[in-house]
Design an enzyme around this catalytic site. Structure first.
Site, PDB file in Angstrom:
ATOM      1  N   SER A 124      -4.273  17.214   1.856  1.00  0.00           N
ATOM      2  CA  SER A 124      -3.480  16.565   1.226  1.00  0.00           C
ATOM      3  C   SER A 124      -3.583  16.994  -0.127  1.00  0.00           C
ATOM      4  O   SER A 124      -2.971  18.054  -0.289  1.00  0.00           O
ATOM      5  CB  SER A 124      -3.982  15.013   1.323  1.00  0.00           C
ATOM      6  N   LYS A 176       7.824  -8.405  -7.120  1.00  0.00           N
ATOM      7  CA  LYS A 176       6.869  -8.378  -7.806  1.00  0.00           C
ATOM      8  C   LYS A 176       5.609  -8.599  -7.360  1.00  0.00           C
ATOM      9  O   LYS A 176       5.208  -9.543  -6.689  1.00  0.00           O
ATOM     10  CB  LYS A 176       6.942  -9.726  -9.057  1.00  0.00           C
TER      11      LYS A 176
END
Length: 320
Positions: A124, A176
């Site tokens: 990764s 949010k």
């Protein structure tokens, strides 16, 4: 009577003098030990002015920490460093930290021939860093790849229901602070996170395509998130050569004109913990039998804090 009094006075004076010199000697030893500790516990770098190949380790979780980035800049500025070996053994880390490290390695490679050597794992974010080098060398049984991005968060809704607790939230908009571990994941919040992952994943794949010359079906094969051994990675073009430092140095000498038989010197970041030198000082004090001083020095050392990983991750098998 007077002679006995004079004797006692002289004894006290002598005792005070001995105590003074003992304290002075103790302080001198303490300062000497601290000096040795600083010299041993600070930067351990190649000898300035001596032509060398610098070895820089990239290990553990990659977070884009400033001390590692500053070290790469220092190596790039050193006139004594003729080439760089990046010794990589890392599962990756944050996407932004890996991007920062990649950019720093690209800047370094523009100044010095740079080879990434994978001894154990370059997955990764660590593979992102490896692609910043001019060449990637990995051992047959090393693991590379894990090309992908993930976003993880716990969901404790059922646990809170069992405990009879409900988290109330007032938001300015539905997305949010979403997704949240305190409420069920909505399709809208899942789609928003998936868009983030997709965008970053596209950047990662484009970087692989650009740096490794892989595209089409082969890019799809190598970017499905799995890791590959060095033997598997070579025909897939994820690495350039099977081997270790010996093969990396041979390439530097044969292809980059680096002088033969240059010494390889470890370059390490400056000690981030201002009390880190006390560890070495305590060891030295213990070796000289100064147990009380060693205990004081060990007590003065501060424990290193654990890095907190925020945001998207490019890491293989992340652990909390």
């Amino acid at each position: 009577m007077s002679s006995e009094t004079d004797y006692l006075v002289d004894r006290r004076r002598l005792k005070r003098r001995v105590t003074f010199w003992r304290v002075l000697a103790f302080v001198a030893v303490f300062l000497a030990i601290i000096g040795v500790a600083v010299s041993l516990g600070g930067r351990r770098m190649g000898v300035p002015g001596v032509s060398q190949v610098a070895r820089v380790e990239i290990t553990g979780l990659i977070t884009g920490d400033r001390k590692s980035l500053d070290l790469l800049k220092t190596v790039g500025r050193s006139s004594s460093v003729k080439a760089v070996l990046l010794s990589i053994n890392s599962p990756g880390g944050t996407v932004t930290g890996s991007e920062e490290l990649y950019d720093a390695i690209r800047d370094l490679a523009a100044k010095k021939p740079t080879v990434a050597v994978v001894d154990g794992l370059a997955a990764s974010g660590a593979y992102i860093a490896a692609m910043g080098a001019d060449r990637i060398v990995a051992r047959q049984t090393a693991m590379v790849g894990s090309i992908g991005v993930l976003f993880q968060y716990p969901n404790v809704v059922k646990l809170l229901d069992t405990l009879g607790v409900k988290m109330e939230t007032i938001k300015s908009a539905p997305l949010k602070a979403a997704p949240s571990p305190f409420e069920p994941t909505t399709p809208a919040s899942e789609a928003a996170v998936q868009a983030l992952i997709g965008d970053t994943y596209g950047w990662f794949k484009n970087l692989v395509s650009e740096r490794r010359g892989i595209d089409g079906a082969q890019l799809a094969t190598v970017s499905d998130g799995r890791v590959f051994t060095g033997n598997q990675a070579l025909p897939l073009k994820l690495i350039d050569e099977i081997g270790g430092e010996k093969q990396a140095v041979a390439w530097l000498e044969g292809q980059k004109g680096v002088a033969k038989n240059l010494p390889i010197r470890d370059w390490k970041p400056k000690e981030a913990n201002p009390f880190g030198a006390f560890t070495t000082a305590a060891a030295v004090a213990g070796a000289f039998g100064l147990r009380d001083l060693a205990q004081v020095l060990r007590a003065a050392e501060q424990s290193a804090s654990t890095p907190v990983l925020d945001g998207l991750l490019a890491v293989w098998q992340p652990r909390s």
